[in-house]
Design a protein around this motif. Sequence first.
Motif, PDB file in Angstrom:
ATOM      1  N   LEU B  32      37.909  29.204  41.789  1.00  0.00           N
ATOM      2  CA  LEU B  32      38.287  29.736  40.478  1.00  0.00           C
ATOM      3  C   LEU B  32      39.743  30.187  40.494  1.00  0.00           C
ATOM      4  O   LEU B  32      40.317  30.395  41.569  1.00  0.00           O
ATOM      5  CB  LEU B  32      37.400  30.935  40.152  1.00  0.00           C
ATOM      6  N   PHE B  35      42.565  35.361  39.166  1.00  0.00           N
ATOM      7  CA  PHE B  35      42.075  36.495  38.384  1.00  0.00           C
ATOM      8  C   PHE B  35      40.551  36.564  38.435  1.00  0.00           C
ATOM      9  O   PHE B  35      39.965  37.622  38.691  1.00  0.00           O
ATOM     10  CB  PHE B  35      42.552  36.384  36.920  1.00  0.00           C
ATOM     11  N   TRP B  36      39.894  35.420  38.237  1.00  0.00           N
ATOM     12  CA  TRP B  36      38.418  35.420  38.210  1.00  0.00           C
ATOM     13  C   TRP B  36      37.827  35.541  39.607  1.00  0.00           C
ATOM     14  O   TRP B  36      36.732  36.058  39.784  1.00  0.00           O
ATOM     15  CB  TRP B  36      37.907  34.189  37.472  1.00  0.00           C
ATOM     16  N   ASN B  38      39.092  37.542  41.761  1.00  0.00           N
ATOM     17  CA  ASN B  38      39.103  38.988  41.940  1.00  0.00           C
ATOM     18  C   ASN B  38      37.972  39.654  41.170  1.00  0.00           C
ATOM     19  O   ASN B  38      37.347  40.591  41.668  1.00  0.00           O
ATOM     20  CB  ASN B  38      40.448  39.571  41.487  1.00  0.00           C
ATOM     21  N   VAL B  39      37.723  39.154  39.959  1.00  0.00           N
ATOM     22  CA  VAL B  39      36.629  39.731  39.166  1.00  0.00           C
ATOM     23  C   VAL B  39      35.297  39.554  39.914  1.00  0.00           C
ATOM     24  O   VAL B  39      34.505  40.491  40.026  1.00  0.00           O
ATOM     25  CB  VAL B  39      36.554  39.080  37.764  1.00  0.00           C
ATOM     26  N   LEU B  40      35.087  38.361  40.471  1.00  0.00           N
ATOM     27  CA  LEU B  40      33.849  38.141  41.235  1.00  0.00           C
ATOM     28  C   LEU B  40      33.799  39.068  42.451  1.00  0.00           C
ATOM     29  O   LEU B  40      32.738  39.552  42.831  1.00  0.00           O
ATOM     30  CB  LEU B  40      33.737  36.685  41.686  1.00  0.00           C
ATOM     31  N   GLY B  41      34.965  39.321  43.050  1.00  0.00           N
ATOM     32  CA  GLY B  41      35.024  40.243  44.182  1.00  0.00           C
ATOM     33  C   GLY B  41      34.695  41.669  43.774  1.00  0.00           C
ATOM     34  O   GLY B  41      34.198  42.454  44.577  1.00  0.00           O
ATOM     35  N   ASN B  42      34.969  42.000  42.503  1.00  0.00           N
ATOM     36  CA  ASN B  42      34.670  43.348  42.006  1.00  0.00           C
ATOM     37  C   ASN B  42      33.191  43.546  41.721  1.00  0.00           C
ATOM     38  O   ASN B  42      32.691  44.679  41.769  1.00  0.00           O
ATOM     39  CB  ASN B  42      35.437  43.600  40.703  1.00  0.00           C
TER      40      ASN B  42
END
Lengths: 227, 101
Positions: B32, B35-36, B38-42
Amino acid sequence: MLKGIRDGLPLAIGYIPIAVAFGLLANSTQLTFFQTFLMSGIVFAGASQFMALNLLMVSSHYEIVLATFVLNLRHFMMATTIRKTSEPFNPLSKILTGSLLTDESFSVAATGPKPLTAPYMIGLNVTGYLSWVLFSVVGFVFGGFLPESLQESTGIALYAMFVGLLIPAVKGSRKVLMLAIISAVLNTVFTEFSLLSSGWSIIAGTLFSAIFIEFIYRKIQSPAGGV
Amino acid sequence: MSDSVLLLIVGMSVVTLLPRLLPFFILSDKPLPPFWQNVLGNIPYAILGALVFPGSLKIHEDMWYGLIGILVAIVASWFVKNVIWVVVSSVAVLTIISVVW
Protein backbone atom coordinates in the motif's frame (compact mmCIF):
# COMPACT_ATOMS: atom_id res chain seq x y z
CA MET A 1 5.64 -22.62 14.85
CA LEU A 2 6.92 -23.13 18.41
CA LYS A 3 7.15 -19.38 18.90
CA GLY A 4 3.55 -19.06 17.71
CA ILE A 5 2.39 -21.72 20.14
CA ARG A 6 4.27 -20.05 22.99
CA ASP A 7 2.74 -16.67 22.19
CA GLY A 8 -0.62 -18.43 21.95
CA LEU A 9 -0.47 -19.69 25.53
CA PRO A 10 -1.62 -16.51 27.32
CA LEU A 11 -4.42 -16.34 24.81
CA ALA A 12 -5.34 -19.99 25.35
CA ILE A 13 -5.38 -19.41 29.11
CA GLY A 14 -7.37 -16.22 28.71
CA TYR A 15 -9.98 -18.11 26.70
CA ILE A 16 -10.55 -20.72 29.39
CA PRO A 17 -12.89 -18.71 31.65
CA ILE A 18 -14.80 -17.24 28.71
CA ALA A 19 -15.18 -20.59 27.00
CA VAL A 20 -16.28 -22.27 30.22
CA ALA A 21 -18.82 -19.50 30.76
CA PHE A 22 -20.08 -19.97 27.22
CA GLY A 23 -20.46 -23.72 27.69
CA LEU A 24 -22.24 -23.20 30.98
CA LEU A 25 -24.65 -20.68 29.48
CA ALA A 26 -25.20 -22.81 26.37
CA ASN A 27 -26.21 -25.68 28.63
CA SER A 28 -28.71 -23.53 30.48
CA THR A 29 -30.05 -22.12 27.18
CA GLN A 30 -30.87 -25.67 26.17
CA LEU A 31 -28.37 -26.04 23.41
CA THR A 32 -27.36 -29.66 23.05
CA PHE A 33 -23.82 -30.86 23.70
CA PHE A 34 -23.27 -31.26 19.97
CA GLN A 35 -24.66 -27.81 19.13
CA THR A 36 -22.38 -26.22 21.73
CA PHE A 37 -19.37 -28.07 20.34
CA LEU A 38 -20.33 -27.16 16.78
CA MET A 39 -20.87 -23.49 17.52
CA SER A 40 -17.46 -23.11 19.18
CA GLY A 41 -15.88 -25.28 16.48
CA ILE A 42 -17.17 -23.58 13.32
CA VAL A 43 -18.19 -20.09 14.48
CA PHE A 44 -15.27 -19.48 16.88
CA ALA A 45 -16.25 -15.93 17.76
CA GLY A 46 -16.83 -15.39 21.46
CA ALA A 47 -18.90 -12.21 21.43
CA SER A 48 -21.15 -13.51 18.65
CA GLN A 49 -21.71 -16.80 20.41
CA PHE A 50 -22.81 -15.09 23.63
CA MET A 51 -25.03 -12.80 21.63
CA ALA A 52 -26.62 -15.76 19.87
CA LEU A 53 -27.44 -17.36 23.23
CA ASN A 54 -28.99 -14.11 24.45
CA LEU A 55 -31.07 -13.63 21.31
CA LEU A 56 -32.05 -17.24 20.76
CA MET A 57 -35.30 -16.90 22.65
CA VAL A 58 -36.33 -13.43 21.45
CA SER A 59 -35.05 -12.96 17.90
CA SER A 60 -35.35 -14.72 14.58
CA HIS A 61 -32.38 -16.75 13.41
CA TYR A 62 -32.09 -14.42 10.45
CA GLU A 63 -31.55 -11.46 12.80
CA ILE A 64 -28.92 -13.35 14.77
CA VAL A 65 -26.96 -14.16 11.60
CA LEU A 66 -27.16 -10.53 10.48
CA ALA A 67 -26.01 -9.25 13.87
CA THR A 68 -23.15 -11.77 13.84
CA PHE A 69 -22.09 -10.47 10.44
CA VAL A 70 -21.99 -6.86 11.62
CA LEU A 71 -20.23 -7.78 14.85
CA ASN A 72 -17.50 -9.61 12.96
CA LEU A 73 -16.90 -7.15 10.13
CA ARG A 74 -14.06 -5.81 12.25
CA HIS A 75 -12.17 -9.00 11.37
CA PHE A 76 -12.05 -7.74 7.80
CA MET A 77 -9.95 -4.84 9.03
CA MET A 78 -7.72 -7.17 11.04
CA ALA A 79 -7.31 -9.74 8.26
CA THR A 80 -6.35 -6.92 5.90
CA THR A 81 -3.69 -5.76 8.35
CA ILE A 82 -2.26 -9.27 8.74
CA ARG A 83 -2.34 -9.81 4.99
CA LYS A 84 -0.32 -6.66 4.39
CA THR A 85 2.27 -7.27 7.12
CA SER A 86 2.98 -10.94 6.49
CA GLU A 87 5.15 -12.74 3.99
CA PRO A 88 3.25 -14.34 1.09
CA PHE A 89 1.19 -17.33 2.29
CA ASN A 90 0.15 -20.44 0.39
CA PRO A 91 -3.64 -21.10 0.20
CA LEU A 92 -3.74 -23.51 3.15
CA SER A 93 -1.86 -21.04 5.36
CA LYS A 94 -4.25 -18.32 4.26
CA ILE A 95 -7.22 -20.42 5.32
CA LEU A 96 -5.73 -21.37 8.70
CA THR A 97 -4.61 -17.80 9.39
CA GLY A 98 -7.84 -16.16 8.30
CA SER A 99 -10.53 -18.53 9.48
CA LEU A 100 -9.11 -18.76 13.01
CA LEU A 101 -8.33 -15.06 13.38
CA THR A 102 -9.72 -13.46 16.55
CA ASP A 103 -9.37 -10.11 18.29
CA GLU A 104 -6.90 -11.80 20.60
CA SER A 105 -4.74 -13.66 18.08
CA PHE A 106 -4.70 -10.53 15.93
CA SER A 107 -3.56 -8.40 18.87
CA VAL A 108 -0.74 -10.80 19.70
CA ALA A 109 0.38 -11.15 16.08
CA ALA A 110 0.12 -7.48 15.19
CA THR A 111 2.15 -6.32 18.20
CA GLY A 112 4.75 -9.07 17.68
CA PRO A 113 7.79 -9.39 15.38
CA LYS A 114 7.45 -8.70 11.65
CA PRO A 115 7.13 -9.97 9.00
CA LEU A 116 4.60 -12.54 10.13
CA THR A 117 5.30 -16.05 8.95
CA ALA A 118 2.74 -18.74 8.22
CA PRO A 119 4.00 -21.24 10.85
CA TYR A 120 3.88 -18.52 13.51
CA MET A 121 0.30 -17.55 12.66
CA ILE A 122 -0.85 -21.16 12.51
CA GLY A 123 0.79 -22.04 15.84
CA LEU A 124 -0.74 -18.99 17.47
CA ASN A 125 -4.23 -19.48 16.01
CA VAL A 126 -4.53 -23.21 16.53
CA THR A 127 -3.41 -22.96 20.18
CA GLY A 128 -6.20 -20.50 20.93
CA TYR A 129 -8.72 -22.44 18.86
CA LEU A 130 -8.13 -25.74 20.63
CA SER A 131 -8.46 -24.05 24.02
CA TRP A 132 -11.72 -22.38 22.99
CA VAL A 133 -13.37 -25.54 21.67
CA LEU A 134 -12.11 -27.79 24.47
CA PHE A 135 -13.16 -25.48 27.30
CA SER A 136 -16.54 -24.68 25.75
CA VAL A 137 -17.28 -28.38 26.04
CA VAL A 138 -15.77 -28.54 29.53
CA GLY A 139 -17.97 -25.62 30.55
CA PHE A 140 -21.03 -27.37 29.15
CA VAL A 141 -20.33 -30.43 31.28
CA PHE A 142 -18.71 -29.03 34.45
CA GLY A 143 -19.26 -25.26 34.45
CA GLY A 144 -21.71 -25.30 37.33
CA PHE A 145 -19.06 -26.57 39.73
CA LEU A 146 -16.79 -23.50 39.61
CA PRO A 147 -16.81 -21.34 42.75
CA GLU A 148 -18.64 -18.09 42.13
CA SER A 149 -15.77 -15.80 43.14
CA LEU A 150 -13.60 -17.40 40.47
CA GLN A 151 -16.37 -17.24 37.86
CA GLU A 152 -16.63 -13.52 38.54
CA SER A 153 -12.95 -12.62 38.59
CA THR A 154 -11.93 -14.54 35.48
CA GLY A 155 -14.11 -12.19 33.41
CA ILE A 156 -11.16 -9.78 33.47
CA ALA A 157 -8.69 -12.27 31.92
CA LEU A 158 -8.88 -11.26 28.26
CA TYR A 159 -9.02 -7.55 29.08
CA ALA A 160 -5.91 -7.94 31.22
CA MET A 161 -4.24 -9.65 28.28
CA PHE A 162 -5.10 -6.72 25.99
CA VAL A 163 -3.59 -4.35 28.55
CA GLY A 164 -0.50 -6.55 28.78
CA LEU A 165 -0.03 -6.29 25.00
CA LEU A 166 -0.65 -2.57 24.90
CA ILE A 167 1.45 -1.21 27.78
CA PRO A 168 4.92 -2.28 26.53
CA ALA A 169 4.17 -0.44 23.27
CA VAL A 170 2.82 2.60 25.13
CA LYS A 171 6.07 2.89 27.08
CA GLY A 172 8.07 3.63 23.97
CA SER A 173 5.63 5.80 22.10
CA ARG A 174 3.23 8.63 22.84
CA LYS A 175 1.59 7.93 19.50
CA VAL A 176 0.53 4.47 20.68
CA LEU A 177 -0.93 5.94 23.86
CA MET A 178 -2.95 8.48 21.87
CA LEU A 179 -4.17 5.78 19.46
CA ALA A 180 -5.50 3.68 22.32
CA ILE A 181 -7.06 6.56 24.24
CA ILE A 182 -8.87 8.05 21.24
CA SER A 183 -10.38 4.73 20.18
CA ALA A 184 -11.31 3.84 23.77
CA VAL A 185 -13.10 7.16 24.25
CA LEU A 186 -14.87 6.96 20.90
CA ASN A 187 -15.98 3.38 21.41
CA THR A 188 -17.28 4.25 24.88
CA VAL A 189 -19.20 7.27 23.57
CA PHE A 190 -20.65 5.38 20.58
CA THR A 191 -21.90 2.46 22.65
CA GLU A 192 -22.95 4.30 25.83
CA PHE A 193 -25.09 6.77 23.88
CA SER A 194 -26.35 3.93 21.67
CA LEU A 195 -25.11 5.69 18.54
CA LEU A 196 -23.78 2.47 17.04
CA SER A 197 -24.04 -1.25 17.74
CA SER A 198 -20.94 -2.64 19.45
CA GLY A 199 -19.56 -4.18 16.24
CA TRP A 200 -19.77 -0.98 14.20
CA SER A 201 -18.59 1.03 17.18
CA ILE A 202 -15.29 -0.86 17.44
CA ILE A 203 -14.74 -0.52 13.69
CA ALA A 204 -15.55 3.20 13.64
CA GLY A 205 -13.52 4.05 16.75
CA THR A 206 -10.49 2.10 15.57
CA LEU A 207 -10.46 3.40 12.00
CA PHE A 208 -11.03 6.98 13.05
CA SER A 209 -8.23 6.83 15.62
CA ALA A 210 -5.77 5.10 13.25
CA ILE A 211 -6.40 7.56 10.40
CA PHE A 212 -6.73 10.71 12.50
CA ILE A 213 -3.41 10.13 14.29
CA GLU A 214 -1.69 9.53 10.98
CA PHE A 215 -2.89 12.92 9.70
CA ILE A 216 -1.63 14.58 12.89
CA TYR A 217 1.75 12.89 12.68
CA ARG A 218 2.15 13.63 8.99
CA LYS A 219 1.67 17.30 9.85
CA ILE A 220 4.16 17.42 12.71
CA GLN A 221 6.94 15.27 11.32
CA SER A 222 8.58 14.79 7.94
CA PRO A 223 8.47 11.28 6.39
CA ALA A 224 6.94 9.21 9.19
CA GLY A 225 8.86 6.36 10.71
CA GLY A 226 5.84 4.33 11.77
CA VAL A 227 4.91 3.57 15.35
CA MET B 1 -35.97 -26.72 16.71
CA SER B 2 -32.80 -28.76 16.43
CA ASP B 3 -32.53 -28.57 12.63
CA SER B 4 -33.08 -24.84 12.61
CA VAL B 5 -30.45 -24.33 15.34
CA LEU B 6 -27.97 -26.26 13.19
CA LEU B 7 -28.87 -24.00 10.28
CA LEU B 8 -28.35 -20.96 12.51
CA ILE B 9 -24.89 -22.18 13.52
CA VAL B 10 -23.91 -22.83 9.90
CA GLY B 11 -25.21 -19.37 8.96
CA MET B 12 -23.19 -17.76 11.75
CA SER B 13 -20.15 -19.70 10.60
CA VAL B 14 -20.45 -18.42 7.03
CA VAL B 15 -20.80 -14.76 8.02
CA THR B 16 -17.84 -14.94 10.41
CA LEU B 17 -15.64 -16.70 7.85
CA LEU B 18 -16.26 -14.19 5.06
CA PRO B 19 -14.65 -11.12 6.67
CA ARG B 20 -11.85 -13.26 8.09
CA LEU B 21 -10.92 -14.91 4.80
CA LEU B 22 -11.74 -12.46 2.02
CA PRO B 23 -8.77 -10.09 2.60
CA PHE B 24 -6.38 -13.00 2.15
CA PHE B 25 -7.82 -13.93 -1.23
CA ILE B 26 -9.00 -10.69 -2.82
CA LEU B 27 -6.17 -8.32 -1.93
CA SER B 28 -3.09 -8.14 -4.13
CA ASP B 29 0.48 -8.59 -2.93
CA LYS B 30 1.23 -5.03 -3.96
CA PRO B 31 2.26 -2.90 -0.96
CA LEU B 32 0.00 0.00 0.00
CA PRO B 33 1.02 3.67 -0.18
CA PRO B 34 3.09 4.67 2.91
CA PHE B 35 0.25 6.65 4.49
CA TRP B 36 -2.05 3.61 4.50
CA GLN B 37 0.80 1.32 5.57
CA ASN B 38 1.11 3.54 8.64
CA VAL B 39 -2.63 3.50 9.23
CA LEU B 40 -2.59 -0.31 9.17
CA GLY B 41 0.33 -0.19 11.60
CA ASN B 42 -1.79 1.97 13.91
CA ILE B 43 -4.78 -0.35 13.90
CA PRO B 44 -3.51 -2.90 16.45
CA TYR B 45 -3.01 -0.24 19.11
CA ALA B 46 -6.22 1.59 18.32
CA ILE B 47 -8.21 -1.61 18.47
CA LEU B 48 -6.70 -2.56 21.84
CA GLY B 49 -8.06 0.66 23.29
CA ALA B 50 -11.51 0.00 21.87
CA LEU B 51 -11.48 -3.61 23.05
CA VAL B 52 -10.66 -2.68 26.64
CA PHE B 53 -13.12 0.22 27.01
CA PRO B 54 -15.94 0.16 27.80
CA GLY B 55 -16.12 -3.67 27.76
CA SER B 56 -13.90 -4.20 30.80
CA LEU B 57 -16.11 -1.94 32.93
CA LYS B 58 -19.12 -4.14 32.28
CA ILE B 59 -17.96 -7.47 33.64
CA HIS B 60 -19.68 -6.67 36.94
CA GLU B 61 -22.60 -4.41 37.94
CA ASP B 62 -20.08 -2.33 39.83
CA MET B 63 -17.90 -0.50 37.31
CA TRP B 64 -15.04 -0.28 39.81
CA TYR B 65 -14.58 -4.02 39.76
CA GLY B 66 -13.44 -4.01 36.12
CA LEU B 67 -11.54 -0.76 36.55
CA ILE B 68 -9.49 -2.15 39.43
CA GLY B 69 -8.71 -5.22 37.32
CA ILE B 70 -7.48 -2.98 34.49
CA LEU B 71 -5.38 -0.83 36.86
CA VAL B 72 -3.75 -3.94 38.30
CA ALA B 73 -3.01 -5.12 34.75
CA ILE B 74 -1.46 -1.76 33.84
CA VAL B 75 0.81 -1.78 36.89
CA ALA B 76 1.73 -5.44 36.37
CA SER B 77 2.51 -5.01 32.68
CA TRP B 78 4.72 -2.07 33.51
CA PHE B 79 7.00 -4.38 35.46
CA VAL B 80 6.73 -7.86 33.97
CA LYS B 81 7.13 -8.79 30.33
CA ASN B 82 5.21 -12.04 30.16
CA VAL B 83 1.52 -11.46 29.49
CA ILE B 84 0.51 -14.59 31.42
CA TRP B 85 1.60 -12.95 34.69
CA VAL B 86 -0.34 -9.82 33.88
CA VAL B 87 -3.48 -11.93 33.45
CA VAL B 88 -2.79 -13.97 36.56
CA SER B 89 -2.18 -10.96 38.80
CA SER B 90 -5.33 -9.20 37.62
CA VAL B 91 -7.49 -12.30 38.13
CA ALA B 92 -5.89 -12.96 41.52
CA VAL B 93 -6.57 -9.46 42.86
CA LEU B 94 -10.19 -9.58 41.71
CA THR B 95 -10.68 -13.04 43.19
CA ILE B 96 -9.48 -11.72 46.54
CA ILE B 97 -11.82 -8.76 46.23
CA SER B 98 -14.75 -11.07 45.38
CA VAL B 99 -14.05 -13.21 48.42
CA VAL B 100 -13.54 -10.32 50.83
CA TRP B 101 -16.63 -8.37 49.69
